[in-house]
Design an enzyme around this catalytic site. Structure first.
Site, PDB file in Angstrom:
ATOM      1  N   GLU A 136       0.864  -1.187   0.000  1.00 15.76           N
ATOM      2  CA  GLU A 136       0.000   0.000   0.000  1.00 15.76           C
ATOM      3  C   GLU A 136       0.902   1.238   0.000  1.00 15.76           C
ATOM      4  OE1 GLU A 136      -3.835   1.999   2.218  1.00 15.76           O
ATOM      5  OE2 GLU A 136      -2.333   1.030   3.473  1.00 15.76           O
ATOM      6  N   PHE A 137       0.874   1.956  -1.078  1.00 15.59           N
ATOM      7  CA  PHE A 137       1.668   3.176  -1.237  1.00 15.59           C
ATOM      8  C   PHE A 137       0.870   4.327  -0.647  1.00 15.59           C
ATOM      9  CE2 PHE A 137       4.146   5.783  -4.707  1.00 15.59           C
ATOM     10  CZ  PHE A 137       4.629   6.625  -3.713  1.00 15.59           C
ATOM     11  N   ARG A 138       1.261   4.768   0.560  1.00 15.31           N
ATOM     12  CA  ARG A 138       0.607   5.900   1.209  1.00 15.31           C
ATOM     13  C   ARG A 138       1.197   7.190   0.642  1.00 15.31           C
ATOM     14  NH1 ARG A 138      -2.142   5.453   6.142  1.00 15.31           N
ATOM     15  NH2 ARG A 138      -2.190   7.723   5.969  1.00 15.31           N
ATOM     16  N   ARG A 147      -4.492   9.302   1.639  1.00 19.46           N
ATOM     17  CA  ARG A 147      -5.464   9.399   2.719  1.00 19.46           C
ATOM     18  C   ARG A 147      -5.818  10.829   3.088  1.00 19.46           C
ATOM     19  NH1 ARG A 147      -8.003   5.939   2.932  1.00 19.46           N
ATOM     20  NH2 ARG A 147      -6.819   4.205   3.829  1.00 19.46           N
ATOM     21  N   HIS A 151     -12.880   5.270   8.102  1.00 21.48           N
ATOM     22  CA  HIS A 151     -12.093   5.055   9.315  1.00 21.48           C
ATOM     23  C   HIS A 151     -12.602   5.954  10.435  1.00 21.48           C
ATOM     24  CE1 HIS A 151      -9.580   4.226   5.785  1.00 21.48           C
ATOM     25  NE2 HIS A 151      -8.918   3.347   6.518  1.00 21.48           N
ATOM     26  N   LYS A 193     -14.219  -1.093   2.819  1.00 24.71           N
ATOM     27  CA  LYS A 193     -13.280  -1.151   3.936  1.00 24.71           C
ATOM     28  C   LYS A 193     -13.781  -0.273   5.077  1.00 24.71           C
ATOM     29  CE  LYS A 193      -8.599  -0.076   5.513  1.00 24.71           C
ATOM     30  NZ  LYS A 193      -7.353   0.658   5.256  1.00 24.71           N
ATOM     31  N   ARG A 216      -7.583  -8.786  12.659  1.00 25.37           N
ATOM     32  CA  ARG A 216      -6.783  -8.759  11.434  1.00 25.37           C
ATOM     33  C   ARG A 216      -6.410 -10.174  11.003  1.00 25.37           C
ATOM     34  NH1 ARG A 216      -4.749  -3.499  10.593  1.00 25.37           N
ATOM     35  NH2 ARG A 216      -5.178  -2.072  12.307  1.00 25.37           N
ATOM     36  N   THR A 233       0.956   2.095  10.315  1.00 21.84           N
ATOM     37  CA  THR A 233       0.123   3.243   9.947  1.00 21.84           C
ATOM     38  C   THR A 233      -1.225   3.256  10.669  1.00 21.84           C
ATOM     39  OG1 THR A 233      -0.723   2.011   8.044  1.00 21.84           O
ATOM     40  CG2 THR A 233       1.180   3.447   7.670  1.00 21.84           C
ATOM     41  N   GLN A 251      -1.635  -2.862  14.292  1.00 19.46           N
ATOM     42  CA  GLN A 251      -1.107  -3.643  13.169  1.00 19.46           C
ATOM     43  C   GLN A 251      -0.078  -4.651  13.667  1.00 19.46           C
ATOM     44  OE1 GLN A 251       0.379  -0.936  10.208  1.00 19.46           O
ATOM     45  NE2 GLN A 251      -1.605  -0.627   9.272  1.00 19.46           N
TER      46      GLN A 251
END
Length: 225
Positions: free
Chosen positions: A35-37, A65, A120, A146, A183, A202, A206
């Site tokens: 995932e390229f933030r 984001r 989120h 999501k 998760r 992030t 996690q």
């Protein structure tokens, strides 16, 4: 038997050169998706972003984001979405928030890229019916829904598992240490993607990539015996 849920590793770096370095490390550790933030970049330049994606050359989610959902992008909303749109032909998925203008979401989705429509809340977990309503709206606009919420107690984490049991093509996460097990459990409900950490964490709760892979596959192997 191995889990069919893909493990995505977010990369949150200020420079594209560091994104490439961290991506290669995550790939070596067994990530299925990067995932390229993009919102983490100090000076996001679309040409440099495209070159970075092409050099990594690996299944990727492009995420830029929004600040109200934990993001760091400093430009306008139009600039934010334009960057995502420019990435559509180069990546496998684009994540765009449900609170974005429907016109922007439709523009991304109409490009043909697999669209993750996300929501989120880093403070609380709504009740089940409210979350199911959010997921329904996300599915109306995109391909994968999501949702990620912060639990206040164990019951909140069970609400997230209930979402996964009700909804296909859905990523549902209970954040923080309390919710970290969701998760792993996502694979039991055929969730398409779960998120783990490589160099960059992030979101709270996690699990690192090595532990995630071991938990997913060990758990499934036990069930097969």
């Amino acid at each position: 038997m191995y889990s069919q849920t893909k493990i995505a590793i977010p990369i949150f770096q200020k420079k594209c050169s560091d994104v490439i370095e961290v991506a290669n490390d995550c790939i070596d550790k067994g990530a299925d998706i990067i995932e390229f933030r993009i919102d983490a970049l100090k000076n996001p330049d679309i040409n440099e972003i495209k070159k970075t994606i092409e050099e990594i050359n690996f299944p990727m989610i492009a995420t830029n984001r929004i600040s109200t959902e934990g993001g760091s992008f400093k430009g306008s909303e139009e600039e934010r979405v334009n960057i995502l749109f420019e990435c559509c032909d180069l990546v496998d998925y684009v994540d765009i928030e449900l609170q974005s203008n429907d016109e922007y979401i439709n523009r991304i989705h109409d490009s043909g890229v697999t669209t993750i429509v996300s929501y989120h809340d880093f403070e609380k977990t709504p009740d089940l019916n409210e979350i199911l309503y959010i997921v329904e709206k996300e599915h109306e606009l995109g391909d994968i829904a999501k949702v990620a919420f912060m639990p206040q107690d164990l019951e909140d984490t069970l609400t997230i598992l209930a979402v996964l049991s009700h909804c296909k093509d859905t990523i549902a996460i209970s954040m923080g240490d309390l919710g970290s097990y969701t998760r792993v459990m996502a694979s039991k409900f055929d969730s398409p993607i779960t998120f783990a950490s490589g160099t960059d964490a992030t979101a709270p709760g996690q699990i690192d990539i090595e532990t995630m892979k071991a938990l997913l596959n060990m758990d499934l192997n036990i069930l097969d015996e």
